[in-house]
Scaffold this motif. Structure first.
Motif, PDB file in Angstrom:
ATOM      1  N   ASN A  74       1.144  41.136 -38.661  1.00  0.00           N
ATOM      2  CA  ASN A  74       0.124  41.648 -39.575  1.00  0.00           C
ATOM      3  C   ASN A  74      -1.154  41.997 -38.817  1.00  0.00           C
ATOM      4  O   ASN A  74      -1.232  41.840 -37.588  1.00  0.00           O
ATOM      5  CB  ASN A  74      -0.146  40.659 -40.716  1.00  0.00           C
ATOM      6  CG  ASN A  74      -0.739  39.340 -40.228  1.00  0.00           C
ATOM      7  OD1 ASN A  74      -1.202  39.218 -39.100  1.00  0.00           O
ATOM      8  ND2 ASN A  74      -0.726  38.335 -41.098  1.00  0.00           N
ATOM      9  N   GLY A  75      -2.166  42.445 -39.548  1.00  0.00           N
ATOM     10  CA  GLY A  75      -3.413  42.858 -38.922  1.00  0.00           C
ATOM     11  C   GLY A  75      -4.281  41.714 -38.470  1.00  0.00           C
ATOM     12  O   GLY A  75      -5.360  41.942 -37.911  1.00  0.00           O
ATOM     13  N   CYS A  76      -3.861  40.488 -38.694  1.00  0.00           N
ATOM     14  CA  CYS A  76      -4.611  39.305 -38.276  1.00  0.00           C
ATOM     15  C   CYS A  76      -3.979  38.641 -37.054  1.00  0.00           C
ATOM     16  O   CYS A  76      -4.187  37.453 -36.804  1.00  0.00           O
ATOM     17  CB  CYS A  76      -4.711  38.314 -39.431  1.00  0.00           C
ATOM     18  SG  CYS A  76      -5.642  38.968 -40.839  1.00  0.00           S
ATOM     19  N   ALA A  77      -3.171  39.402 -36.336  1.00  0.00           N
ATOM     20  CA  ALA A  77      -2.549  38.973 -35.070  1.00  0.00           C
ATOM     21  C   ALA A  77      -1.482  37.907 -35.238  1.00  0.00           C
ATOM     22  O   ALA A  77      -1.065  37.287 -34.251  1.00  0.00           O
ATOM     23  CB  ALA A  77      -3.606  38.486 -34.072  1.00  0.00           C
ATOM     24  N   LEU A  78      -1.014  37.668 -36.467  1.00  0.00           N
ATOM     25  CA  LEU A  78       0.121  36.768 -36.654  1.00  0.00           C
ATOM     26  C   LEU A  78       1.419  37.544 -36.470  1.00  0.00           C
ATOM     27  O   LEU A  78       1.517  38.721 -36.827  1.00  0.00           O
ATOM     28  CB  LEU A  78       0.099  36.134 -38.041  1.00  0.00           C
ATOM     29  CG  LEU A  78      -0.962  35.066 -38.298  1.00  0.00           C
ATOM     30  CD1 LEU A  78      -0.828  34.516 -39.713  1.00  0.00           C
ATOM     31  CD2 LEU A  78      -0.861  33.941 -37.283  1.00  0.00           C
ATOM     32  N   SER A  79       2.430  36.875 -35.935  1.00  0.00           N
ATOM     33  CA  SER A  79       3.730  37.500 -35.693  1.00  0.00           C
ATOM     34  C   SER A  79       4.831  36.577 -36.164  1.00  0.00           C
ATOM     35  O   SER A  79       4.763  35.361 -35.967  1.00  0.00           O
ATOM     36  CB  SER A  79       3.896  37.799 -34.196  1.00  0.00           C
ATOM     37  OG  SER A  79       5.169  38.329 -33.925  1.00  0.00           O
ATOM     38  N   ALA A  80       5.842  37.164 -36.811  1.00  0.00           N
ATOM     39  CA  ALA A  80       7.002  36.392 -37.270  1.00  0.00           C
ATOM     40  C   ALA A  80       8.241  36.925 -36.570  1.00  0.00           C
ATOM     41  O   ALA A  80       8.514  38.126 -36.602  1.00  0.00           O
ATOM     42  CB  ALA A  80       7.162  36.505 -38.780  1.00  0.00           C
ATOM     43  N   SER A  81       8.992  36.040 -35.933  1.00  0.00           N
ATOM     44  CA  SER A  81      10.224  36.447 -35.246  1.00  0.00           C
ATOM     45  C   SER A  81      11.382  35.625 -35.778  1.00  0.00           C
ATOM     46  O   SER A  81      11.261  34.418 -35.997  1.00  0.00           O
ATOM     47  CB  SER A  81      10.099  36.261 -33.733  1.00  0.00           C
ATOM     48  OG  SER A  81       9.768  34.921 -33.414  1.00  0.00           O
TER      49      SER A  81
END
Length: 205
Positions: free
Chosen positions: A106-113
């Motif tokens: 997302n635009g808040c630098a969170l990443s889901a893998s």
């Protein structure tokens, strides 16, 4: 004005086919470099074409990641999917067993893998996928919940994901991975905003 010349010493062996040696008079491969080598320009893989990692064996000979021409092959692709929409991550996938890594952020630098196993067999057109695990960078204990009702579709939901200034809410990383056909992997965006999804597909058998 002095001119500089680059002198390269090549030794060509008269065998059934030519062998070229650099710094060696007894080349044992088509190109045998006795020393370090440098490639100044390496092209990137094109589109979703399959590529292969390269390694060296214990004699220094460059080899693919597997003795098979297909095992170890890697394909990747990124698609942007509107909220509620469906996008094709990859198509024209050959029969085999694969590991797939799906990443979204997302635009808040969170990443889901999240990682999946995918099995495609031409016999009776059997194919399917199964979720294995994953996490959000907010907390490595924040793991996905996989909901699977058929072999060819699996829902992926994440809890504890905060809202973001890009307009996304707690559903930010939710999606469904589907296989509408044996050779195709689709993603359905179940979040409230458009999302990019990246797949890395590695053949293991």
């Amino acid at each position: 004005m002095k001119k500089q010349f680059l002198i390269c010493s090549l030794v060509i062996s008269s065998l059934a086919y030519s062998q070229v040696g650099i710094n060696t008079s007894v080349p044992t491969n088509t190109l045998d470099v006795n020393g370090t080598a440098r490639v100044r320009t390496v092209n990137q893989g094109v589109g979703t074409a399959e590529i292969y990692p390269l390694y060296v064996d214990n004699t220094g000979v460059v080899v693919k990641s597997s003795t098979s021409p297909t095992n170890g092959g890697i394909r990747s692709n990124t698609v942007n999917v509107a909220s509620g929409g469906t996008g094709t991550l990859l198509g024209s996938i050959s029969n085999g067993v694969y590991k797939a890594l799906i990443v979204t952020g997302n635009g808040c630098a969170l990443s889901a893998s999240a990682e999946f196993l995918i099995n495609i067999s031409s016999f009776n057109n059997y194919y399917g996928l199964n979720g294995q695990g994953g996490f959000v960078t907010l907390d490595t204990n924040n793991r996905p919940t996989f909901t699977q009702t058929v072999a060819t579709a699996i829902g992926v939901t994440w809890s504890g994901v905060p809202g973001c200034a890009d307009g996304s809410n707690a559903t930010s990383f939710n999606y469904t991975l589907t296989m509408p056909a044996a050779a195709t992997i689709n993603v359905v965006n179940n979040s409230n905003v458009a999302r990019n999804y990246t797949i890395t597909l590695t053949r293991v058998n």
